[in-house]
Design a protein around this motif. Sequence first.
Motif: not given
Length: 521
Positions: A192-205, A162-164
């Motif tokens: 959803p938050w400002d850093g979520l897109e970058a978090f998912e691009k790093s390979g996390h789901t 829980a947490g990104t």
Amino acid sequence: MIHPRRALIFELFKLFDVVIFIIAIVLATLASASGLDIEVLGAAFMDSWALQVNSAIWLVIVWHLILRSFGLYQRARRLKSRWQEASEAFKAASLGSLVAFNAGVLIKDAFLPTSVSFDRLLFVVVFYLSVLLGAVGGRLAIRSFLERMRLRGRNLRYVLIAGTNPRAARFAKKLESRPELGYRVVGFVDEPWDGLEAFEKSGHTVVANFDNLNEYLSDNVVDEVVVALPFSTSYQQSAHIVRACEEQGVTIRFVSQIFDRSMARGTIEVFDDKPVLTLYSTPIEAWPQLLKSGFDRAVSATLLLLLSPLLLSVAALIKITSPGPVFFVQERVGYNKRRFKLYKFRTMVVDAEKKLEELQHLNEVSGPVFKIKKDPRVTRIGHILRKTSIDELPQLINVLKGHMSLVGPRPLPQRDYEGFEQDWHRRRFSVRPGITCLWQVSGRSALPFEQWMELDMAYIDNWSLWLDFKILLKTIPVVLGAEEFNDSQVLERPVEVMGLRRRQWAQSGEHMPPANVEQFN
């Protein structure tokens, strides 16, 4: 509910420890009774078999309770390191052996003549080594077996995080880098938050949000949920996750940094069925602290006895050469700001304290402390006592009374304490003050006040019995004058860089890391 297979493993652990205990008794008895006829041993056992069996049962129960008290049968042990597991097993086995031996020397007395001291010693040695080998070596062997099984895809635990935030990502990366632990990260939960897109691009789901977490848990295999949310802004979400996991019987772990701590270490206890988190910024291991206290008192008592002729001679010299009392008694600030009376041989004139203000402009050190090399208040005999540090010997009385330790930050007068301007300086009072410390063996008065405080922090952050022993050994040549220090030596020490780094952290408002004592070799 715990899986039947895991429950069986826990019960086998308990049985394994009991078997180890019994085998250790048998091996120790046979080793220490090697000189006796087997028929004599058998006859001795038959004469008192009921008493021996009854004693053995009670000792097995005590043994089991001691191992349980050290947490060796806790369910959550997978994240513990090999060193932690071996250390806990070593402490439990050592205490269990001591208690069992003192509770009747086990069942040995029925088999061996009580007058044979060598046999007694042999029994203790064989029993203790057998217990240690079984408890520590057995656990490490079982741990290695389980790790090999996990690497083959068995005994796995599926984890939902829980947490990104960066903390959650680091935790997941660490788990994935240790496949032998048997954890598999199935995904992350967050809004959803400002850093979520970058978090998912790093390979996390991201597999769920907080609203549909219950549904995800009910439809997927999840053994544990790791909460890595910031406590200050995500309390409601964390509470929702706990309720959801409780309802569906999923294990919950927390890696959230509830408070922004830089040095404190935490422990969890249960009080009134509530988990209580305790943060420590000082050494917390009970057994080393107990050994330190016992060592301090034993050494101080021995030294006071051995040095009594010297102490009496010094007292007589002080009395003959200058008017006034033999001892200088002053209130000092000790453990957690407790005040105590410190004893030293008097090395100054009687009204030295009253003359302090007149000499304040001659102070040669920075900070709130006062020191000058050629203090006019020092008596003739006082110069010799100070140079040889003999004036400090009466502080052994303070050590014996428990006000001080042999090694620890130097106790300061109330006047110096009130001059402290930074709160981190006051952490030096979180341990008992000592007669000697890193400051004593690193330059003493030649050190600036900031470096003095840095050395105290380094001692606290890196404390161990071995460090105390090294400081005591290094104190001897310093006191005897075999080691000389000058300003250039002091400035070349790595602690100078450490002090500068800490001051930069303080000025920037960031959190300061614990001090480092690696340079003290």
